[in-house]
Design a protein around this motif. Structure first.
Motif, PDB file in Angstrom:
ATOM      1  N   GLY A 169       0.787  -1.211   0.000  1.00 29.51           N
ATOM      2  CA  GLY A 169       0.000   0.000   0.000  1.00 29.51           C
ATOM      3  C   GLY A 169       0.830   1.277   0.000  1.00 29.51           C
ATOM      4  N   SER A 170       0.192   2.374  -0.343  1.00 29.67           N
ATOM      5  CA  SER A 170       0.861   3.672  -0.408  1.00 29.67           C
ATOM      6  C   SER A 170       1.494   4.034   0.926  1.00 29.67           C
ATOM      7  CB  SER A 170      -0.148   4.754  -0.787  1.00 29.67           C
ATOM      8  OG  SER A 170      -0.688   4.518  -2.063  1.00 29.67           O
ATOM      9  N   GLY A 171       2.724   4.521   0.864  1.00 26.11           N
ATOM     10  CA  GLY A 171       3.415   4.997   2.052  1.00 26.11           C
ATOM     11  C   GLY A 171       3.936   3.912   2.973  1.00 26.11           C
ATOM     12  N   ALA A 172       3.774   2.661   2.620  1.00 20.95           N
ATOM     13  CA  ALA A 172       4.294   1.573   3.461  1.00 20.95           C
ATOM     14  C   ALA A 172       5.815   1.563   3.418  1.00 20.95           C
ATOM     15  CB  ALA A 172       3.742   0.230   2.988  1.00 20.95           C
ATOM     16  N   VAL A 173       6.415   1.070   4.493  1.00 19.26           N
ATOM     17  CA  VAL A 173       7.867   0.923   4.570  1.00 19.26           C
ATOM     18  C   VAL A 173       8.171  -0.543   4.864  1.00 19.26           C
ATOM     19  CG1 VAL A 173       9.978   1.565   5.790  1.00 19.26           C
ATOM     20  CG2 VAL A 173       8.187   3.286   5.389  1.00 19.26           C
ATOM     21  N   GLY A 189       0.673   2.805   4.664  1.00 17.19           N
ATOM     22  CA  GLY A 189       1.312   3.408   5.818  1.00 17.19           C
ATOM     23  C   GLY A 189       1.916   2.441   6.808  1.00 17.19           C
ATOM     24  N   SER A 190       1.852   1.160   6.540  1.00 16.18           N
ATOM     25  CA  SER A 190       2.386   0.164   7.469  1.00 16.18           C
ATOM     26  C   SER A 190       3.908   0.161   7.475  1.00 16.18           C
ATOM     27  CB  SER A 190       1.878  -1.232   7.101  1.00 16.18           C
ATOM     28  OG  SER A 190       0.476  -1.297   7.202  1.00 16.18           O
ATOM     29  N   VAL A 191       4.487  -0.261   8.581  1.00 19.20           N
ATOM     30  CA  VAL A 191       5.928  -0.461   8.683  1.00 19.20           C
ATOM     31  C   VAL A 191       6.156  -1.943   8.952  1.00 19.20           C
ATOM     32  CG1 VAL A 191       8.055   0.109   9.912  1.00 19.20           C
ATOM     33  CG2 VAL A 191       6.310   1.879   9.535  1.00 19.20           C
ATOM     34  N   VAL A 192       6.736  -2.618   7.980  1.00 24.21           N
ATOM     35  CA  VAL A 192       6.877  -4.080   8.050  1.00 24.21           C
ATOM     36  C   VAL A 192       8.294  -4.417   8.495  1.00 24.21           C
ATOM     37  CG1 VAL A 192       6.654  -6.249   6.795  1.00 24.21           C
ATOM     38  CG2 VAL A 192       5.189  -4.313   6.205  1.00 24.21           C
ATOM     39  N   VAL A 196       6.390 -11.626   5.928  1.00 24.68           N
ATOM     40  CA  VAL A 196       4.938 -11.768   5.791  1.00 24.68           C
ATOM     41  C   VAL A 196       4.659 -13.020   4.964  1.00 24.68           C
ATOM     42  CG1 VAL A 196       2.829 -10.719   4.905  1.00 24.68           C
ATOM     43  CG2 VAL A 196       4.606  -9.270   5.923  1.00 24.68           C
ATOM     44  N   PRO A 197       3.890 -13.982   5.487  1.00 27.39           N
ATOM     45  CA  PRO A 197       3.626 -15.215   4.736  1.00 27.39           C
ATOM     46  C   PRO A 197       2.792 -14.965   3.482  1.00 27.39           C
ATOM     47  CG  PRO A 197       3.077 -15.461   7.070  1.00 27.39           C
ATOM     48  CD  PRO A 197       3.285 -13.996   6.826  1.00 27.39           C
ATOM     49  N   ALA A 198       2.834 -15.915   2.575  1.00 30.74           N
ATOM     50  CA  ALA A 198       2.020 -15.855   1.370  1.00 30.74           C
ATOM     51  C   ALA A 198       0.547 -15.691   1.727  1.00 30.74           C
ATOM     52  CB  ALA A 198       2.212 -17.125   0.542  1.00 30.74           C
ATOM     53  N   LYS A 199      -0.155 -14.845   0.996  1.00 28.88           N
ATOM     54  CA  LYS A 199      -1.595 -14.586   1.091  1.00 28.88           C
ATOM     55  C   LYS A 199      -2.020 -13.882   2.377  1.00 28.88           C
ATOM     56  CE  LYS A 199      -2.866 -18.463  -1.907  1.00 28.88           C
ATOM     57  NZ  LYS A 199      -3.720 -19.676  -2.049  1.00 28.88           N
ATOM     58  N   ALA A 200      -1.075 -13.554   3.251  1.00 27.79           N
ATOM     59  CA  ALA A 200      -1.422 -12.861   4.483  1.00 27.79           C
ATOM     60  C   ALA A 200      -1.665 -11.380   4.214  1.00 27.79           C
ATOM     61  CB  ALA A 200      -0.319 -13.036   5.517  1.00 27.79           C
ATOM     62  N   THR A 201      -2.443 -10.741   5.079  1.00 26.32           N
ATOM     63  CA  THR A 201      -2.645  -9.298   5.047  1.00 26.32           C
ATOM     64  C   THR A 201      -2.155  -8.722   6.369  1.00 26.32           C
ATOM     65  OG1 THR A 201      -4.584  -9.461   3.593  1.00 26.32           O
ATOM     66  CG2 THR A 201      -4.338  -7.445   4.885  1.00 26.32           C
ATOM     67  N   VAL A 202      -1.302  -7.684   6.284  1.00 25.12           N
ATOM     68  CA  VAL A 202      -0.779  -7.055   7.502  1.00 25.12           C
ATOM     69  C   VAL A 202      -1.019  -5.565   7.435  1.00 25.12           C
ATOM     70  CG1 VAL A 202       0.965  -8.843   7.847  1.00 25.12           C
ATOM     71  CG2 VAL A 202       1.556  -6.792   6.558  1.00 25.12           C
ATOM     72  N   PHE A 203      -1.083  -4.949   8.624  1.00 22.58           N
ATOM     73  CA  PHE A 203      -1.339  -3.510   8.690  1.00 22.58           C
ATOM     74  C   PHE A 203      -0.819  -2.983  10.022  1.00 22.58           C
ATOM     75  CE2 PHE A 203      -4.051   0.094   9.958  1.00 22.58           C
ATOM     76  CZ  PHE A 203      -3.815   0.940   8.883  1.00 22.58           C
ATOM     77  N   GLY A 204      -0.338  -1.724  10.005  1.00 28.59           N
ATOM     78  CA  GLY A 204       0.040  -1.060  11.245  1.00 28.59           C
ATOM     79  C   GLY A 204       1.528  -0.819  11.360  1.00 28.59           C
ATOM     80  N   ASN A 205       1.932  -0.247  12.516  1.00 32.00           N
ATOM     81  CA  ASN A 205       3.335   0.060  12.815  1.00 32.00           C
ATOM     82  C   ASN A 205       3.630  -0.376  14.251  1.00 32.00           C
ATOM     83  OD1 ASN A 205       5.885   1.074  13.109  1.00 32.00           O
ATOM     84  ND2 ASN A 205       5.296   3.235  12.980  1.00 32.00           N
ATOM     85  N   PRO A 206       4.316  -1.509  14.408  1.00 36.89           N
ATOM     86  CA  PRO A 206       4.769  -2.425  13.349  1.00 36.89           C
ATOM     87  C   PRO A 206       3.590  -3.217  12.775  1.00 36.89           C
ATOM     88  CG  PRO A 206       5.262  -3.360  15.497  1.00 36.89           C
ATOM     89  CD  PRO A 206       4.735  -1.971  15.758  1.00 36.89           C
ATOM     90  N   ALA A 207       3.730  -3.652  11.539  1.00 34.24           N
ATOM     91  CA  ALA A 207       2.646  -4.349  10.864  1.00 34.24           C
ATOM     92  C   ALA A 207       2.335  -5.672  11.556  1.00 34.24           C
ATOM     93  CB  ALA A 207       3.015  -4.603   9.411  1.00 34.24           C
TER      94      ALA A 207
END
Length: 211
Positions: A169-173, A189-192, A196-207
């Motif tokens: 996503g936009s602005g992710a690091v 905007g997430s910071v990873v 991240v496993p295949a097909k997973a969805t992550v979000f946040g800081n830290p993601a």
């Protein structure tokens, strides 16, 4: 000079591709799009002439015109690219904005779009048909798989691996050394900081995983 280009897809991604080709003074011959609402309209003075599988226009590709596939839906985009390869023996050209910065020591596949202000640093690899939006950064030795979408302003740090079909996503690091699995999604905007496993969805800081 590059041949005129037919863009498959006349919605948001298609208009972004048009801007990229315009920046390089490449003529866009027409759009092809399956939306009935767009048929026989003009977008920034370029006509939407027909549907994406109209053979009367597709037969021009590889002879008088090049092609770029800018259909929003990922599955439909893959299907059109497969059709172009099998029936017309062509692959999409790259769309690299004049005001992007792509190292001469980076490797790009075909059908790649790089938006205005994006930076592709040395020894990075960008897979076929990936989309690098405006002001995104792909740093040294990062590896981006095919059909990856990197949003505007995202930062992909050195040694990152992003596998096929992932969405950033936009602005992710994505911090150095992290691996993003196939078809995974990273929210804006997430910071990873971890793989991240295949097909997973992550979000946040830290993601963190989204359930």
């Amino acid at each position: 000079m590059q041949n005129p280009v037919i863009i498959l897809g006349a919605q948001q991604l298609g208009t972004a591709a048009l801007d990229v080709f315009n920046s390089n003074n490449v003529i866009v011959y027409c759009f092809l799009d399956d939306s009935e609402n767009l048929q026989q309209t003009e977008i920034n003075n370029v006509s939407v002439m027909s549907r994406t599988e109209d053979s009367e226009f597709l037969k021009l590709i590889g002879k008088k015109c090049d092609v770029f596939v800018a259909v929003e839906d990922a599955a439909a985009r893959k299907g059109l690219i497969k059709m172009l390869k099998s029936e017309y023996e062509v692959v999409p050209v790259n769309a690299i904005h004049k005001f992007s910065a792509v190292s001469e020591h980076a490797w790009l596949g075909h059908g790649v779009m790089v938006g205005a202000g994006a930076i592709i640093n040395n020894n990075s690899k960008i897979g076929d048909n990936s989309l690098i939006q405006s002001r995104a950064v792909v740093d040294t030795n990062a590896e981006i798989g095919a059909f990856v979408h990197i949003g505007a302003g995202a930062i992909i740090n050195s040694e990152v691996v992003i596998e096929e079909g992932a969405f950033i996503g936009s602005g992710a690091v994505i911090v150095s050394g992290v691996k993003i699995g196939k078809n995974a999604r990273v929210g804006a905007g997430s910071v990873v900081v971890a793989n991240v496993p295949a097909k997973a969805t992550v979000f946040g800081n830290p993601a963190a995983p989204v359930k």
